[in-house]
Design a protein around this motif. Structure first.
Motif, PDB file in Angstrom:
ATOM      1  N   VAL A 181      12.043  -9.380   4.747  1.00 40.34           N
ATOM      2  CA  VAL A 181      13.373  -9.769   4.360  1.00 40.34           C
ATOM      3  C   VAL A 181      13.669 -10.598   5.580  1.00 40.34           C
ATOM      4  O   VAL A 181      13.533 -10.100   6.948  1.00 40.34           O
ATOM      5  CB  VAL A 181      14.508  -8.616   4.270  1.00 40.34           C
ATOM      6  CG1 VAL A 181      15.920  -9.275   3.984  1.00 40.34           C
ATOM      7  CG2 VAL A 181      13.904  -7.832   2.983  1.00 40.34           C
ATOM      8  N   ARG A 182      14.325 -11.954   5.458  1.00 45.49           N
ATOM      9  CA  ARG A 182      14.431 -12.679   6.559  1.00 45.49           C
ATOM     10  C   ARG A 182      15.987 -12.624   6.595  1.00 45.49           C
ATOM     11  O   ARG A 182      16.997 -12.877   5.772  1.00 45.49           O
ATOM     12  CB  ARG A 182      14.240 -14.070   6.369  1.00 45.49           C
ATOM     13  CG  ARG A 182      12.503 -14.342   6.562  1.00 45.49           C
ATOM     14  CD  ARG A 182      12.182 -15.616   6.092  1.00 45.49           C
ATOM     15  NE  ARG A 182      12.862 -16.839   6.728  1.00 45.49           N
ATOM     16  CZ  ARG A 182      12.323 -18.043   6.548  1.00 45.49           C
ATOM     17  NH1 ARG A 182      11.712 -18.104   5.641  1.00 45.49           N
ATOM     18  NH2 ARG A 182      13.138 -18.999   7.186  1.00 45.49           N
ATOM     19  N   MET A 237       6.551   3.072  -3.815  1.00 46.56           N
ATOM     20  CA  MET A 237       5.633   2.666  -2.988  1.00 46.56           C
ATOM     21  C   MET A 237       6.189   2.591  -1.573  1.00 46.56           C
ATOM     22  O   MET A 237       6.967   1.853  -0.788  1.00 46.56           O
ATOM     23  CB  MET A 237       5.591   0.819  -3.092  1.00 46.56           C
ATOM     24  CG  MET A 237       4.870   0.170  -2.222  1.00 46.56           C
ATOM     25  SD  MET A 237       4.854  -1.641  -2.710  1.00 46.56           S
ATOM     26  CE  MET A 237       6.334  -1.937  -1.993  1.00 46.56           C
ATOM     27  N   GLN A 238       5.608   3.683  -0.795  1.00 45.28           N
ATOM     28  CA  GLN A 238       6.066   3.964   0.451  1.00 45.28           C
ATOM     29  C   GLN A 238       5.126   4.289   1.570  1.00 45.28           C
ATOM     30  O   GLN A 238       5.367   4.079   2.995  1.00 45.28           O
ATOM     31  CB  GLN A 238       6.580   5.676   0.389  1.00 45.28           C
ATOM     32  CG  GLN A 238       7.809   5.940  -0.408  1.00 45.28           C
ATOM     33  CD  GLN A 238       9.212   4.951   0.059  1.00 45.28           C
ATOM     34  OE1 GLN A 238       9.311   5.087   1.119  1.00 45.28           O
ATOM     35  NE2 GLN A 238       9.724   4.219  -0.855  1.00 45.28           N
ATOM     36  N   GLU A 239       3.860   3.870   1.193  1.00 42.32           N
ATOM     37  CA  GLU A 239       2.544   3.797   2.001  1.00 42.32           C
ATOM     38  C   GLU A 239       1.676   2.945   1.690  1.00 42.32           C
ATOM     39  O   GLU A 239       1.193   2.805   0.628  1.00 42.32           O
ATOM     40  CB  GLU A 239       1.971   5.309   2.001  1.00 42.32           C
ATOM     41  CG  GLU A 239       2.626   6.691   2.360  1.00 42.32           C
ATOM     42  CD  GLU A 239       3.176   6.765   3.874  1.00 42.32           C
ATOM     43  OE1 GLU A 239       2.329   6.137   4.738  1.00 42.32           O
ATOM     44  OE2 GLU A 239       4.104   7.194   4.341  1.00 42.32           O
ATOM     45  N   PRO A 240       1.291   2.234   2.866  1.00 37.24           N
ATOM     46  CA  PRO A 240       0.191   1.384   2.764  1.00 37.24           C
ATOM     47  C   PRO A 240      -1.209   2.015   2.366  1.00 37.24           C
ATOM     48  O   PRO A 240      -1.544   3.109   3.073  1.00 37.24           O
ATOM     49  CB  PRO A 240      -0.158   0.807   3.925  1.00 37.24           C
ATOM     50  CG  PRO A 240       1.020   0.918   4.721  1.00 37.24           C
ATOM     51  CD  PRO A 240       1.750   2.124   4.094  1.00 37.24           C
ATOM     52  N   THR A 241      -1.841   1.800   1.188  1.00 42.63           N
ATOM     53  CA  THR A 241      -2.939   2.565   0.710  1.00 42.63           C
ATOM     54  C   THR A 241      -4.459   2.054   0.833  1.00 42.63           C
ATOM     55  O   THR A 241      -5.441   2.723   0.239  1.00 42.63           O
ATOM     56  CB  THR A 241      -2.755   3.119  -0.822  1.00 42.63           C
ATOM     57  OG1 THR A 241      -2.557   1.785  -1.733  1.00 42.63           O
ATOM     58  CG2 THR A 241      -1.518   3.724  -0.975  1.00 42.63           C
ATOM     59  N   ARG A 248       2.600  -5.213  -5.236  1.00 41.33           N
ATOM     60  CA  ARG A 248       3.589  -6.131  -5.022  1.00 41.33           C
ATOM     61  C   ARG A 248       5.057  -5.539  -5.486  1.00 41.33           C
ATOM     62  O   ARG A 248       5.146  -5.066  -6.473  1.00 41.33           O
ATOM     63  CB  ARG A 248       3.400  -7.578  -5.350  1.00 41.33           C
ATOM     64  CG  ARG A 248       2.043  -8.103  -4.786  1.00 41.33           C
ATOM     65  CD  ARG A 248       1.910  -9.330  -5.422  1.00 41.33           C
ATOM     66  NE  ARG A 248       2.935 -10.479  -4.954  1.00 41.33           N
ATOM     67  CZ  ARG A 248       2.617 -11.129  -3.925  1.00 41.33           C
ATOM     68  NH1 ARG A 248       1.758 -10.680  -2.965  1.00 41.33           N
ATOM     69  NH2 ARG A 248       3.584 -11.931  -3.380  1.00 41.33           N
ATOM     70  N   CYS A 249       6.174  -6.045  -4.815  1.00 38.58           N
ATOM     71  CA  CYS A 249       7.574  -5.526  -5.055  1.00 38.58           C
ATOM     72  C   CYS A 249       8.292  -6.953  -5.006  1.00 38.58           C
ATOM     73  O   CYS A 249       7.896  -8.141  -4.613  1.00 38.58           O
ATOM     74  CB  CYS A 249       8.167  -4.628  -4.486  1.00 38.58           C
ATOM     75  SG  CYS A 249       8.667  -4.920  -3.053  1.00 38.58           S
ATOM     76  N   GLU A 250       9.581  -6.863  -5.539  1.00 33.62           N
ATOM     77  CA  GLU A 250      10.326  -7.905  -5.489  1.00 33.62           C
ATOM     78  C   GLU A 250      10.362  -8.728  -4.206  1.00 33.62           C
ATOM     79  O   GLU A 250      11.013  -9.640  -3.785  1.00 33.62           O
ATOM     80  CB  GLU A 250      11.638  -7.458  -6.119  1.00 33.62           C
ATOM     81  CG  GLU A 250      12.537  -6.387  -5.192  1.00 33.62           C
ATOM     82  CD  GLU A 250      13.976  -6.286  -5.942  1.00 33.62           C
ATOM     83  OE1 GLU A 250      14.514  -7.203  -6.405  1.00 33.62           O
ATOM     84  OE2 GLU A 250      14.470  -5.151  -5.542  1.00 33.62           O
TER      85      GLU A 250
END
Length: 325
Positions: free
Chosen positions: A85-86, A1-5, A28-30
């Motif tokens: 990520v926060r 998952m490298q690009e918004p599609t 979605r990913c983790e």
């Protein structure tokens, strides 16, 4: 998952009356936050955050505690399926935590030294939205590490590795802060710093979040504590939100040194379900945090909103002992 599609309608996803569309990931990913269906989006802040995602703008969200600054960014990311990520820039976060450091690891049964990259180079090389929480509390040495990355296409140099990292095309950077980088002017946020003007100047968009209108705040409380979604419960929640508003006004004019955030109201509502006692839950959720000299003011607010006196349990017990004697 490298690009918004895919392109997502802002009107459909966020309820804002605009024809804008923003890029989103298909899967979605983790690292994608969970969607909170009860969350209410502030239009201006949402549009600023969406501009950050769509156009690689560096966005700061400022506001008092409990206004939902970090959650706002997370909930936008959740609907875009954008990894997020926060990092909390408290006083314990050092330059080595951000950049990385040499560490001893075992390889084939032998101890060897390997460089372990920190969160900043890790995120920089991935399609990740990195959120710096409590940005105005960051240590000066940490802030200067971040400064170069704030450039639109800011590369990052790992001096120990003699390596220059280029940011991923879909790396995004956000920050939240309680002040506007002017230090602890109100006395409420100890540990905040005066931010370098050159540092602030590198943030492209600054938006502010305030507390929600009473009806929307009550709706969020009811969504969190559905047991109160009855006619008496709704009336009780409305009074709780009204009391919170009074503490915010009291804080603004200097009568109180503490205020009730929406988070506190939700906690109070949740605690009423644990103790089945509105007053006890209020004491444990907010009143006991207040200075003793200010509790009479808070008790007056309670009487005004609920039409009954706030008799503390300890005081009631003492009164009973006195009567017994």
């Amino acid at each position: 998952m490298q690009e918004p599609t895919r392109m997502l309608s802002v009107r459909d996803a966020f309820g804002i009356d605009t024809d804008l569309e923003v890029p989103a990931f298909a899967e979605r990913c983790e690292h994608v936050p969970a969607i909170d269906a009860a969350y209410r989006f502030n239009p201006q802040a949402t549009l600023a955050i969406l501009a950050g995602f769509a156009h690689n703008r560096r966005v700061v969200v400022q506001g008092l505690h409990g206004t939902g600054k970090s959650t706002h960014i997370e909930q936008v990311a959740a609907r875009l399926n954008w990894p997020c990520v926060r990092v909390n820039l408290d006083g314990h976060i050092s330059r080595l935590d951000l950049v990385g450091k040499d560490a001893i690891v075992l390889e084939e049964g032998k101890q060897v030294t390997r460089f372990q990259e920190g969160i900043l180079p890790w995120a920089l090389q991935r399609p990740v939205a990195l959120v710096f929480d409590e940005y105005d509390a960051g240590r000066p040495d940490v802030m200067f590490v971040i400064q170069r990355v704030l450039e639109r296409d800011g590369s990052f140099t790992l001096l120990d590795q003699k390596k220059v990292l280029q940011p991923h095309a879909h790396f995004r950077l956000f920050a939240t802060m309680n002040t506007l980088g002017q230090g602890n002017l109100s006395g409420l946020y100890h540990g905040t710093q005066l931010l370098n003007h050159a540092q602030l100047d590198r943030w492209n968009l600054v938006t502010s979040l305030d507390y929600l209108p009473p009806a929307e705040e009550a709706a969020i409380v009811l969504a969190r504590v559905p047991q109160l979604a009855t006619p008496p419960g709704r009336e009780q929640v409305a009074a709780m939100v009204a009391l919170a508003a009074l503490t915010r006004k009291g804080f603004a004019v200097g009568d109180l040194s503490l205020l009730m955030s929406p988070r506190t109201v939700i906690t109070w509502a949740e605690n009423t379900q644990i103790f089945h006692d509105l007053r006890l839950a209020f004491e444990l959720s907010f009143l006991n945090k207040c200075e003793p000299a200010e509790r009479a003011i808070v008790a007056e607010y309670f009487q005004r909103c609920f039409g009954s006196e706030l008799a503390r349990h300890g005081e009631a017990a003492d009164a009973g002992l006195l009567q017994a004697h």
